[in-house]
Write a protein that holds these residues in place. Structure first.
Motif, PDB file in Angstrom:
ATOM      1  N   GLY A 286       0.827  -1.197   0.000  1.00 58.37           N
ATOM      2  CA  GLY A 286       0.000   0.000   0.000  1.00 58.37           C
ATOM      3  C   GLY A 286       0.865   1.252   0.000  1.00 58.37           C
ATOM      4  N   GLU A 287       0.217   2.404   0.209  1.00 60.66           N
ATOM      5  CA  GLU A 287       0.952   3.673   0.117  1.00 60.66           C
ATOM      6  C   GLU A 287       1.441   4.102   1.494  1.00 60.66           C
ATOM      7  OE1 GLU A 287       0.717   8.114  -1.858  1.00 60.66           O
ATOM      8  OE2 GLU A 287      -0.995   6.751  -2.031  1.00 60.66           O
ATOM      9  N   VAL A 288       2.749   4.174   1.628  1.00 57.63           N
ATOM     10  CA  VAL A 288       3.388   4.501   2.898  1.00 57.63           C
ATOM     11  C   VAL A 288       4.474   5.540   2.623  1.00 57.63           C
ATOM     12  CG1 VAL A 288       4.727   3.614   4.843  1.00 57.63           C
ATOM     13  CG2 VAL A 288       2.979   2.168   3.783  1.00 57.63           C
ATOM     14  N   TRP A 289       4.528   6.563   3.447  1.00 62.78           N
ATOM     15  CA  TRP A 289       5.554   7.604   3.337  1.00 62.78           C
ATOM     16  C   TRP A 289       6.319   7.679   4.638  1.00 62.78           C
ATOM     17  CZ3 TRP A 289       6.508  10.966  -0.857  1.00 62.78           C
ATOM     18  CH2 TRP A 289       5.650  10.774  -1.947  1.00 62.78           C
ATOM     19  N   ARG A 290       7.615   8.007   4.514  1.00 59.71           N
ATOM     20  CA  ARG A 290       8.474   8.063   5.695  1.00 59.71           C
ATOM     21  C   ARG A 290       9.214   9.397   5.772  1.00 59.71           C
ATOM     22  NH1 ARG A 290      11.625   2.340   5.628  1.00 59.71           N
ATOM     23  NH2 ARG A 290      12.054   3.035   3.516  1.00 59.71           N
ATOM     24  N   ASP A 291       9.340   9.884   6.983  1.00 64.04           N
ATOM     25  CA  ASP A 291      10.165  11.057   7.299  1.00 64.04           C
ATOM     26  C   ASP A 291      11.239  10.620   8.286  1.00 64.04           C
ATOM     27  OD1 ASP A 291       9.267  13.224   5.895  1.00 64.04           O
ATOM     28  OD2 ASP A 291       8.067  14.062   7.519  1.00 64.04           O
ATOM     29  N   PRO A 292      12.485  10.570   7.872  1.00 63.43           N
ATOM     30  CA  PRO A 292      13.530  10.208   8.837  1.00 63.43           C
ATOM     31  C   PRO A 292      13.681  11.301   9.899  1.00 63.43           C
ATOM     32  CG  PRO A 292      14.520  10.911   6.766  1.00 63.43           C
ATOM     33  CD  PRO A 292      13.034  10.868   6.543  1.00 63.43           C
ATOM     34  N   ILE A 293      13.974  10.893  11.121  1.00 66.84           N
ATOM     35  CA  ILE A 293      14.208  11.858  12.202  1.00 66.84           C
ATOM     36  C   ILE A 293      15.667  11.871  12.602  1.00 66.84           C
ATOM     37  CG2 ILE A 293      13.682  12.471  14.586  1.00 66.84           C
ATOM     38  CD1 ILE A 293      10.934  11.231  14.231  1.00 66.84           C
ATOM     39  N   LEU A 294      16.179  10.676  12.931  1.00 68.43           N
ATOM     40  CA  LEU A 294      17.543  10.636  13.491  1.00 68.43           C
ATOM     41  C   LEU A 294      18.086   9.219  13.436  1.00 68.43           C
ATOM     42  CD1 LEU A 294      18.718  12.282  16.785  1.00 68.43           C
ATOM     43  CD2 LEU A 294      18.994   9.821  16.498  1.00 68.43           C
ATOM     44  N   ARG A 295      19.380   9.112  13.161  1.00 65.23           N
ATOM     45  CA  ARG A 295      20.109   7.854  13.274  1.00 65.23           C
ATOM     46  C   ARG A 295      21.340   8.090  14.128  1.00 65.23           C
ATOM     47  NH1 ARG A 295      19.802   3.337   9.741  1.00 65.23           N
ATOM     48  NH2 ARG A 295      18.322   3.650   8.023  1.00 65.23           N
ATOM     49  N   ALA A 296      21.520   7.312  15.183  1.00 66.72           N
ATOM     50  CA  ALA A 296      22.735   7.409  16.008  1.00 66.72           C
ATOM     51  C   ALA A 296      22.833   6.184  16.903  1.00 66.72           C
ATOM     52  CB  ALA A 296      22.693   8.673  16.878  1.00 66.72           C
ATOM     53  N   ASP A 297      24.024   5.618  17.010  1.00 65.78           N
ATOM     54  CA  ASP A 297      24.299   4.555  17.985  1.00 65.78           C
ATOM     55  C   ASP A 297      23.312   3.386  17.894  1.00 65.78           C
ATOM     56  OD1 ASP A 297      26.458   6.035  18.985  1.00 65.78           O
ATOM     57  OD2 ASP A 297      25.169   7.114  20.378  1.00 65.78           O
ATOM     58  N   GLY A 298      22.943   2.990  16.686  1.00 68.33           N
ATOM     59  CA  GLY A 298      22.049   1.859  16.523  1.00 68.33           C
ATOM     60  C   GLY A 298      20.577   2.194  16.660  1.00 68.33           C
ATOM     61  N   ILE A 299      20.282   3.470  16.912  1.00 66.52           N
ATOM     62  CA  ILE A 299      18.905   3.938  16.992  1.00 66.52           C
ATOM     63  C   ILE A 299      18.508   4.503  15.633  1.00 66.52           C
ATOM     64  CG2 ILE A 299      17.330   5.649  18.027  1.00 66.52           C
ATOM     65  CD1 ILE A 299      18.200   3.646  20.054  1.00 66.52           C
ATOM     66  N   ASN A 300      17.343   4.134  15.141  1.00 66.95           N
ATOM     67  CA  ASN A 300      16.819   4.718  13.900  1.00 66.95           C
ATOM     68  C   ASN A 300      15.402   5.189  14.174  1.00 66.95           C
ATOM     69  OD1 ASN A 300      16.240   5.502  11.316  1.00 66.95           O
ATOM     70  ND2 ASN A 300      16.105   3.406  10.493  1.00 66.95           N
ATOM     71  N   ALA A 301      15.217   6.510  14.191  1.00 68.24           N
ATOM     72  CA  ALA A 301      13.910   7.082  14.497  1.00 68.24           C
ATOM     73  C   ALA A 301      13.329   7.729  13.256  1.00 68.24           C
ATOM     74  CB  ALA A 301      14.034   8.120  15.610  1.00 68.24           C
ATOM     75  N   GLY A 302      12.033   7.532  13.061  1.00 68.15           N
ATOM     76  CA  GLY A 302      11.381   8.155  11.916  1.00 68.15           C
ATOM     77  C   GLY A 302       9.885   8.204  12.109  1.00 68.15           C
ATOM     78  N   ASN A 303       9.241   9.077  11.348  1.00 72.23           N
ATOM     79  CA  ASN A 303       7.785   9.104  11.307  1.00 72.23           C
ATOM     80  C   ASN A 303       7.319   8.357  10.069  1.00 72.23           C
ATOM     81  OD1 ASN A 303       7.369  10.684  13.625  1.00 72.23           O
ATOM     82  ND2 ASN A 303       7.887  12.538  12.484  1.00 72.23           N
ATOM     83  N   VAL A 304       6.250   7.582  10.217  1.00 75.48           N
ATOM     84  CA  VAL A 304       5.738   6.784   9.106  1.00 75.48           C
ATOM     85  C   VAL A 304       4.249   7.070   8.953  1.00 75.48           C
ATOM     86  CG1 VAL A 304       5.650   4.483   8.075  1.00 75.48           C
ATOM     87  CG2 VAL A 304       7.403   5.008   9.777  1.00 75.48           C
ATOM     88  N   PHE A 305       3.823   7.254   7.712  1.00 80.20           N
ATOM     89  CA  PHE A 305       2.445   7.616   7.388  1.00 80.20           C
ATOM     90  C   PHE A 305       1.849   6.530   6.504  1.00 80.20           C
ATOM     91  CE2 PHE A 305       5.159  11.182   8.119  1.00 80.20           C
ATOM     92  CZ  PHE A 305       4.408  12.119   8.808  1.00 80.20           C
TER      93      PHE A 305
END
Ligand code: MN
Length: 133
Positions: free
Chosen positions: A22-41
């Motif tokens: 389906g249709e999914v969009w992502r906004d990356p927030i931050l990557r550091a020290d094995g952490i990957n944060a993002g917003n997903v729609f």
């Protein structure tokens, strides 16, 4: 010592397709020290493939309603809910059939992507999901 990314100063939103249905969009927030944060729609019925987080994942629901589903059980979640998926647990997340779904995802370690969630698996989760709390 700090890693700081400013809102709206990073990469543009991107359409996610290779490991999503389906249709999914992502906004990356931050990557550091094995952490990957993002917003997903997610648009209604859109969802991730089955996958595993090496060291777990925190999801914080920012809007709409959706599901977080494992091999054994599924939960229905809405804005303000938070879900921790433990390390090594195969699962998927995505929007319910009637509404969009957005979450902030904080993943720890590597992601192992598995197979797509079939329509039958999606319908089963939707029919059996419990509400958080
Ligand atoms: Mn996940």
């Amino acid at each position: 010592m700090f890693t700081v990314t400013r809102a709206h100063a990073g990469q543009p939103s991107s359409r996610a397709d290779s490991t999503f249905t389906g249709e999914v969009w992502r906004d990356p927030i931050l990557r550091a020290d094995g952490i990957n944060a993002g917003n997903v729609f997610f648009t209604p019925r859109a969802r991730t493939f089955w996958h595993i987080h090496e060291r777990g994942q925190l999801l914080i629901v920012a809007g709409g309603e959706g599901f977080v589903a494992g091999r054994e059980a599924a939960v229905r979640v809405a804005k303000g809910d938070a879900v921790w998926t433990p390390p090594g647990a195969a699962h998927w997340h995505g929007a319910c059939a009637e509404r969009f779904f957005t979450h902030t995802a904080v993943s720890v370690g590597q992601v192992e992507w598995l197979e797509a969630v079939t329509d039958e698996e999606y319908e089963h989760a939707a029919a059996t999901a419990s509400s958080v709390g």
